[in-house]
Design a protein around this motif. Structure first.
Motif, PDB file in Angstrom:
ATOM      1  N   PHE A  77       0.823  -1.205   0.000  1.00  0.00           N
ATOM      2  CA  PHE A  77       0.000   0.000   0.000  1.00  0.00           C
ATOM      3  C   PHE A  77       0.853   1.249   0.000  1.00  0.00           C
ATOM      4  CE2 PHE A  77       0.944  -1.193   4.114  1.00  0.00           C
ATOM      5  CZ  PHE A  77       0.232  -0.632   5.162  1.00  0.00           C
ATOM      6  N   GLY A  78       1.921   1.143  -0.820  1.00  0.00           N
ATOM      7  CA  GLY A  78       2.758   2.307  -1.045  1.00  0.00           C
ATOM      8  C   GLY A  78       4.135   2.224  -0.437  1.00  0.00           C
ATOM      9  N   GLN A  79       4.373   1.244   0.425  1.00  0.00           N
ATOM     10  CA  GLN A  79       5.635   1.197   1.152  1.00  0.00           C
ATOM     11  C   GLN A  79       6.751   0.490   0.403  1.00  0.00           C
ATOM     12  OE1 GLN A  79       3.358  -1.041   1.329  1.00  0.00           O
ATOM     13  NE2 GLN A  79       3.713  -2.698   2.773  1.00  0.00           N
ATOM     14  N   PRO A 207      20.085   1.002  -4.901  1.00  0.00           N
ATOM     15  CA  PRO A 207      18.806   1.665  -5.232  1.00  0.00           C
ATOM     16  C   PRO A 207      18.132   0.971  -6.412  1.00  0.00           C
ATOM     17  CG  PRO A 207      20.673   3.010  -5.953  1.00  0.00           C
ATOM     18  CD  PRO A 207      21.251   1.860  -5.203  1.00  0.00           C
ATOM     19  N   MET A 208      17.049   0.270  -6.144  1.00  0.00           N
ATOM     20  CA  MET A 208      16.357  -0.517  -7.160  1.00  0.00           C
ATOM     21  C   MET A 208      15.004   0.118  -7.475  1.00  0.00           C
ATOM     22  SD  MET A 208      18.470  -3.027  -7.690  1.00  0.00           S
ATOM     23  CE  MET A 208      17.516  -4.318  -8.487  1.00  0.00           C
ATOM     24  N   PRO A 209      14.749   0.422  -8.740  1.00  0.00           N
ATOM     25  CA  PRO A 209      13.429   0.949  -9.120  1.00  0.00           C
ATOM     26  C   PRO A 209      12.335  -0.038  -8.743  1.00  0.00           C
ATOM     27  CG  PRO A 209      15.001   1.182 -10.927  1.00  0.00           C
ATOM     28  CD  PRO A 209      15.648   0.304  -9.899  1.00  0.00           C
ATOM     29  N   ARG A 210      11.183   0.485  -8.345  1.00  0.00           N
ATOM     30  CA  ARG A 210      10.094  -0.374  -7.892  1.00  0.00           C
ATOM     31  C   ARG A 210       9.465  -1.141  -9.045  1.00  0.00           C
ATOM     32  NH1 ARG A 210       6.644   2.311  -3.146  1.00  0.00           N
ATOM     33  NH2 ARG A 210       5.129   0.930  -4.140  1.00  0.00           N
ATOM     34  N   ALA A 215       3.304   0.547 -13.628  1.00  0.00           N
ATOM     35  CA  ALA A 215       1.843   0.382 -13.584  1.00  0.00           C
ATOM     36  C   ALA A 215       1.183   1.538 -12.832  1.00  0.00           C
ATOM     37  CB  ALA A 215       1.493  -0.945 -12.927  1.00  0.00           C
ATOM     38  N   LYS A 216       1.834   1.998 -11.763  1.00  0.00           N
ATOM     39  CA  LYS A 216       1.251   3.097 -11.001  1.00  0.00           C
ATOM     40  C   LYS A 216       1.404   4.424 -11.731  1.00  0.00           C
ATOM     41  CE  LYS A 216       1.437   0.972  -6.454  1.00  0.00           C
ATOM     42  NZ  LYS A 216       2.019   0.955  -5.097  1.00  0.00           N
ATOM     43  N   SER A 217       2.378   4.512 -12.597  1.00  0.00           N
ATOM     44  CA  SER A 217       2.585   5.744 -13.359  1.00  0.00           C
ATOM     45  C   SER A 217       1.658   5.857 -14.554  1.00  0.00           C
ATOM     46  CB  SER A 217       4.047   5.838 -13.831  1.00  0.00           C
ATOM     47  OG  SER A 217       4.935   5.866 -12.737  1.00  0.00           O
ATOM     48  N   ASN A 218       1.373   4.713 -15.188  1.00  0.00           N
ATOM     49  CA  ASN A 218       0.547   4.782 -16.400  1.00  0.00           C
ATOM     50  C   ASN A 218      -0.930   4.481 -16.140  1.00  0.00           C
ATOM     51  OD1 ASN A 218       0.308   1.960 -16.243  1.00  0.00           O
ATOM     52  ND2 ASN A 218       1.910   1.581 -17.764  1.00  0.00           N
ATOM     53  N   GLY A 219      -1.276   4.238 -14.871  1.00  0.00           N
ATOM     54  CA  GLY A 219      -2.674   4.043 -14.523  1.00  0.00           C
ATOM     55  C   GLY A 219      -3.184   2.628 -14.672  1.00  0.00           C
ATOM     56  N   LEU A 397      -9.414 -15.153   0.919  1.00  0.00           N
ATOM     57  CA  LEU A 397      -9.224 -13.706   1.008  1.00  0.00           C
ATOM     58  C   LEU A 397      -8.078 -13.309   0.091  1.00  0.00           C
ATOM     59  CD1 LEU A 397      -9.234 -11.568   4.276  1.00  0.00           C
ATOM     60  CD2 LEU A 397      -7.895 -10.967   2.277  1.00  0.00           C
ATOM     61  N   ASN A 398      -8.416 -12.649  -1.009  1.00  0.00           N
ATOM     62  CA  ASN A 398      -7.404 -12.185  -1.962  1.00  0.00           C
ATOM     63  C   ASN A 398      -6.915 -10.799  -1.555  1.00  0.00           C
ATOM     64  OD1 ASN A 398      -7.552 -14.384  -3.991  1.00  0.00           O
ATOM     65  ND2 ASN A 398      -9.664 -13.698  -4.166  1.00  0.00           N
ATOM     66  N   THR A 399      -5.612 -10.649  -1.493  1.00  0.00           N
ATOM     67  CA  THR A 399      -5.018  -9.379  -1.072  1.00  0.00           C
ATOM     68  C   THR A 399      -4.925  -8.428  -2.253  1.00  0.00           C
ATOM     69  OG1 THR A 399      -3.686 -10.584   0.550  1.00  0.00           O
ATOM     70  CG2 THR A 399      -3.053  -8.308   0.075  1.00  0.00           C
ATOM     71  N   MET A 400      -5.544  -7.261  -2.120  1.00  0.00           N
ATOM     72  CA  MET A 400      -5.544  -6.258  -3.177  1.00  0.00           C
ATOM     73  C   MET A 400      -4.514  -5.178  -2.879  1.00  0.00           C
ATOM     74  SD  MET A 400      -8.196  -7.527  -4.711  1.00  0.00           S
ATOM     75  CE  MET A 400      -8.846  -6.317  -5.848  1.00  0.00           C
ATOM     76  N   THR A 401      -3.899  -4.643  -3.890  1.00  0.00           N
ATOM     77  CA  THR A 401      -3.077  -3.453  -3.701  1.00  0.00           C
ATOM     78  C   THR A 401      -3.958  -2.329  -3.170  1.00  0.00           C
ATOM     79  OG1 THR A 401      -1.583  -4.057  -5.498  1.00  0.00           O
ATOM     80  CG2 THR A 401      -1.618  -1.739  -4.851  1.00  0.00           C
ATOM     81  N   ALA A 402      -3.455  -1.606  -2.180  1.00  0.00           N
ATOM     82  CA  ALA A 402      -4.258  -0.561  -1.541  1.00  0.00           C
ATOM     83  C   ALA A 402      -3.583   0.796  -1.684  1.00  0.00           C
ATOM     84  CB  ALA A 402      -4.484  -0.877  -0.063  1.00  0.00           C
ATOM     85  N   GLY A 403      -4.395   1.819  -1.738  1.00  0.00           N
ATOM     86  CA  GLY A 403      -3.894   3.189  -1.836  1.00  0.00           C
ATOM     87  C   GLY A 403      -3.727   3.808  -0.465  1.00  0.00           C
ATOM     88  N   GLY A 404      -2.801   3.262   0.316  1.00  0.00           N
ATOM     89  CA  GLY A 404      -2.552   3.768   1.658  1.00  0.00           C
ATOM     90  C   GLY A 404      -3.389   3.043   2.693  1.00  0.00           C
TER      91      GLY A 404
END
Length: 740
Positions: A77-79, A207-210, A215-219, A397-404
Motif C-alpha cells: 500500500f505504497g511502502q 537503489p532498485m526501481p520499484r 503500472a502506477k505511473s501509467n494508470g 481472502l485475496n489481497t488487493m493493492t491498496a492506496g494507503g
C-alpha cells in the motif's frame, strides 16, 4: 520448507494482481515452485505452528520462459514491499532482476509473519521479519537448480555456477533457470544453506526501481477500489451518526425510486450498531439511494462524547498519579532550583488514506471469496468466516493493492470486512445472488471511526544548578488501543498499554516516573502511523530541547550528553544529520532557525535537523535533513521515499484543522475540506542520509514520522520564544515557557 509440484486445471478467483494462490499454481505449467511453511510462531502467535504437511503455499515460481514470480506475504500500500521482498529472494537466487515479478499472496498459513505468527503488514516489520525467511527461499531454490544441473550434466555441484539467471558448467554447458526449473523441482529441498556475505550483494543495499512503478505511473495498476467482478453490485451503508447506535426505523420508499437501486436492507454495523445498506448497479445510484433514505436513529444506549469536555476530564486526570509504568528516584525534584512544568494535548486523528475502504464479498453456501486491501489477512479471514457462519478455510481472502492505510486496514475487529460480509448475507437472504462490493466514501472514511486516540500529557522536570535533569514526573491520559483486542495478553502488562508509553524516556538517561490513566470513551481507536510515538516523541523531544535551553547548553550537545555511549545508533544518526545539515556551521538567512529532534521507533533511529520560519504568523518548514539508522538498508530508494512520505504526513499533524473533534457523540468533520491533510505545497526540501550498517535491517515505514513535529516546534521556539504544547500548532495561543 517444502516443495510441491501442482497440477490444477480448475479455475480460481483472481485477485487484483490477476493471480490468486490457485491461479499462481496453475500458471506454473512447468517449472520450479517452492513453498515455505512457518515452523514456529513468534511472540504474538496465538496457535500452534502448522505441521509441515499442512497448507503448503508457493512463494516462488520459476517459469519455463525464465520469469520468476515471488509471492509477497504482505499488503502493498505504497511502502514498496512488493519490490523489497523479491529483492531478498533475487539476491540469494542470483537472478536476473529483469525477470523478477511480484504478486500479493492471499490469506494462508504459510504466509504468516515469522515473528508475529499471523499474516500481517504492520509494525514496520515486513522486511525486518522476512530478512532471513525470503533469503533462505532464494538460496534453497538456487541450490536445487545447481543440483539439477549437476545431475543432468553428470558433474559435481561445485563445478556448476548460478549467476544472473544462468547455470554454467564445464565444457561450455549452459542452461537458463527456466530450462532447468522442472528438473530442479525433483530435487530435495536442502535443510541448510549458507547465505551471502554483504560484500557479495548485487541487489541488497542498491537503489532498485520499484517493480510496480510503471503500472502506477501509467494508470494500469489495479487497486481494490478499481476491482469489480462480473455481475457484482455496489453497496453503500448508512451508518449510525453516534458510534454503536441503532436504526429505530427507516423509510426506503424514495431510495427505491432511484434507477439502479436493487435492494435496501437493514444490516449490522460495527460496535453493536446497525445501519441500512443500499445496493445498486453502481456507486452513484447506491449513493443517491442512501441520500434519499429517511432514518430515525436510536442513540439512547450509547455514550455521546464531546471533545471539549473530554479534554477537560483528561487534564483533570493528568494532575493525579495513574497506573505506574516506570519508576525512578525523583526525590530531588521538589527542591530542584529550576523546574519545567508542561501540559500537552493531542487530538483524535483520522488515517485518511488516499483510497477509502472497500471490500468485495462473493458469499455462497459452501464458501466465501473476498477481495480487500487487508493488512490483517489472518484475522480478517477468521472474522469473515465467523460472520458468514463458515470455517476459515472456507474463506478465500485475496489481497488487493491498496492506496494507503497507515493502520486503518489493520483493525482487530475487522470492522469493514465483517460489515461487508453482513451486507452480502442480507443480500442473499433477500433472494439475491452474486458478489457485492461495499464502498466507503471519503465522508464515510473521515467519520467512520478508528482514530489515533486523543491524549493529554502532564510533565514536571527538575534541573540542578548545572542543568542536569534530577527528576521527571510524568502522566499520560488516553484510551488504550490494545485493551480488548487479541493483542492484550502480550501488550498490556500490569494495566499499562505498551503502545501508550512507547518512546518515553529512552535513550536519555533521566530519572523518569511515568504513570498512565486508561480512559474510556465511545470512540473507536486504533494504531496510526508510528502509534504511540506520534505523541510521545513530540513531548520528549520538545521537553529535552526546553531543558537544554534552561541549562544554557546547545540542544545537540545536551542530547549527546544525556544519551549513554551504548546507544551508539542514536549518536551516529544525530551526528550524521547535524553534519549534513550545516547546523552550527552554516548561518541561516534572517528569519530562519534550526530545530533538532531524535527518536527511535520500531528499532530504527531517525534524527532530523530542520529549518523553519514564520511568515505572516504562519509556521513554514523549509528544509529537513534526515539521518536514518535502520541497520542494513535493503532498497535505499524505498527508505528515501518512506522518509519523505512520513515527513509530509507529520507536517500534516501540525496544520490548522488536523484534528477529529466530536460534539454530542458525532464527528464534526466530513471531508478533506474540513479535516486537514498535508498537500504538496506543504512539502519542505528533504535530504535523506542512511547510516551505514551491515546488521539485520529494522523497520522503515513508520519511524520517519515522530521526530518531525518536535523538530519543527523547536525551530519555532527559537523564532518566537513560544513553546508549542498542542498539535496541531497554534502560535497565537502558545505562551512563552515559565521555567521556575
Amino acid at each position: 520448507m517444502r516443495k510441491e509440484w501442482f497440477h490444477d486445471s480448475s479455475a480460481g478467483a483472481a485477485g487484483a494482481e490477476g493471480i490468486s494462490r490457485r491461479g499462481f499454481i496453475k500458471a506454473a505449467g512447468a517449472g520450479l515452485v517452492l513453498g515455505f511453511t512457518v515452523t514456529g510462531g513468534g511472540r504474538m502467535a496465538r496457535a500452534a505452528a502448522p505441521k509441515p504437511s499442512e497448507q503448503p503455499n508457493a512463494f516462488l515460481r520459476i517459469a519455463p520462459d525464465n520469469t520468476i514470480t515471488v509471492q509477497v506475504n504482505r499488503l502493498e500500500f505504497g511502502q514498496g514491499v512488493q519490490t523489497a521482498l523479491p529483492m531478498l529472494i533475487a539476491e540469494e537466487l542470483d537472478a536476473d532482476w529483469s525477470q523478477i515479478r511480484g504478486a500479493l499472496a492471499p490469506a494462508g498459513e504459510a504466509y504468516k509473519d515469522p515473528s508475529f505468527g499471523i499474516q500481517i503488514t504492520g509494525g514496520s516489520g515486513s522486511v525486518a521479519h522476512s530478512w532471513v525467511q525470503y533469503r533462505e527461499i532464494g538460496a534453497k531454490a538456487r541450490a536445487m537448480l545447481v543440483a539439477a544441473a549437476a545431475e543432468e550434466w553428470k558433474v559435481p555441484a561445485s563445478q556448476v555456477k548460478a549467476v544472473k539467471g544462468m547455470l554454467t558448467g564445464p565444457n561450455g554447458r549452459k542452461a537458463t533457470y527456466g530450462q532447468m526449473a522442472d528438473a530442479a523441482m525433483r530435487q530435495p529441498v536442502p535443510e541448510h544453506v549458507v547465505l551471502k556475505n554483504v560484500e557479495k550483494f548485487r541487489f541488497i543495499g542498491k537503489p532498485m526501481p520499484r517493480l510496480d512503478a510503471r503500472a502506477k505511473s501509467n494508470g494500469s495498476q489495479q487497486f481494490g477500489m478499481d476491482f469489480k467482478p462480473a455481475g457484482a453490485k455496489v453497496a453503500v451503508v448508512a451508518r449510525p451518526p453516534v458510534f454503536g447506535a441503532k436504526v429505530k426505523q427507516f423509510d426506503a420508499a424514495q431510495a427505491k425510486k432511484i434507477k439502479g437501486v436493487v435492494a435496501v436492507l437493514p444490516v449490522e454495523t460495527d460496535r453493536g450498531g446497525s445501519g441500512v445498506a443500499v445496493i445498486a448497479d453502481g456507486y452513484w445510484p447506491a449513493k443517491q439511494g442512501r441520500d434519499a433514505l429517511s432514518i430515525d436513529w436510536d442513540t439512547s444506549a450509547v455514550e455521546k462524547v464531546s471533545s471539549e469536555q473530554q479534554m477537560a476530564e483528561f487534564r483533570a486526570l493528568a494532575a493525579k498519579p495513574g497506573t505506574v509504568a516506570k519508576q525512578a528516584d525523583t526525590s530531588k525534584l521538589a527542591a530542584a532550583p529550576k523546574k519545567i512544568s508542561a501540559v500537552y494535548e493531542f487530538p483524535y486523528l483520522a488515517h485518511a488514506p488516499m483510497e477509502p475502504l472497500n471490500c468485495v464479498v462473493d458469499l455462497k453456501k459452501d464458501g466465501c471469496t473476498i477481495w480487500a486491501g487487508s493488512q490483517f489477512q489472518t484475522m480478517d479471514q477468521a472474522a469473515a468466516a465467523k460472520a458468514a457462519g463458515l470455517k476459515p478455510e472456507q474463506v478465500t481472502l485475496n489481497t488487493m493493492t491498496a492506496g494507503g492505510g497507515f493502520g486503518r486496514r489493520a483493525t482487530p475487529t475487522s470492522d469493514y470486512i465483517v460489515e461487508a460480509v453482513n451486507v452480502a448475507k442480507a443480500y442473499g437472504k433477500a433472494g439475491h445472488a452474486g458478489p457485492v462490493k461495499v464502498i466507503w466514501s471519503r465522508e464515510d472514511d473521515i467519520k467512520g471511526g478508528y482514530y489515533r486516540p486523543s491524549h493529554v500529557h502532564r510533565a514536571e522536570l527538575g534541573l540542578d544548578a548545572q542543568g542536569n535533569i534530577v527528576g521527571w514526573d510524568h502522566t499520560i491520559v488516553g484510551q488504550s488501543i490494545i485493551t480488548g483486542s487479541p493483542f492484550e495478553p502480550m501488550m498490556v502488562k500490569n494495566g499499562v498499554d505498551a503502545t501508550m508509553v512507547e518512546g518515553m524516556g529512552e535513550p536519555y538517561k533521566v530519572p523518569l516516573n511515568l504513570s498512565v490513566h486508561n480512559a474510556k470513551a465511545n470512540v473507536p481507536v486504533l494504531w496510526w502511523r508510528s502509534v504511540g510515538s506520534t505523541h510521545t516523541a513530540f513531548v520528549m523531544e520538545t521537553l529535552i530541547d526546553e531543558a537544554a535551553v534552561a541549562a544554557g547548553v546547545d540542544p545537540v550537545a545536551y542530547r549527546k550528553k544525556l544519551i549513554p555511549a551504548e546507544h551508539q545508533r542514536h549518536h551516529l544518526a544525530l551526528d550524521l544529520a547535524v553534519g549534513k545539515s550545516g547546523y552550527g556551521t552554516v548561518k541561516l538567512p534572517a528569519g530562519q532557525a534550526y530545530g533538532v529532534a531524535l527518536h527511535e521507533s520500531f528499532n530504527t533511529v531517525v534524527a532530523y535537523v530542520v529549518t523553519a520560519s514564520v511568515e505572516n504568523g504562519t509556521p513554514k518548514l523549509h528544509k529537513v535533513t534526515a539521518a536514518v539508522h535502520c541497520n542494513q538498508p535493503v532498497n535505499p530508494l524505498t527508505i528515501e521515499a518512506q522518509v519523505q512520505g512520513a515527513i509530509l504526513m507529520a507536517v500534516g499533524t501540525t496544520l490548522p484543522g488536523a484534528a477529529i473533534t466530536l460534539k454530542d457523540g458525532k464527528v464534526e468533520q466530513n471531508q478533506l475540506s474540513d479535516y486537514t491533510v498535508a498537500r504538496m505545497p506543504d512539502m519542505p526540501q528533504v535530504e535523506v542520509h542512511i547510516v551505514p550498517s551491515t546488521e539485520p535491517p529494522t523497520g522503515v515505514g513508520e519511524p520517519g514520522l515522530p521526530p518531525l513535529a518536535p523538530a519543527f516546534a523547536n525551530a519555532l521556539f527559537r523564532l518566537t520564544g513560544k513553546r508549542l504544547r498542542k498539535l496541531p500548532f497554534d502560535l497565537a495561543a502558545a505562551a512563552a515557557p515559565q521555567a521556575a
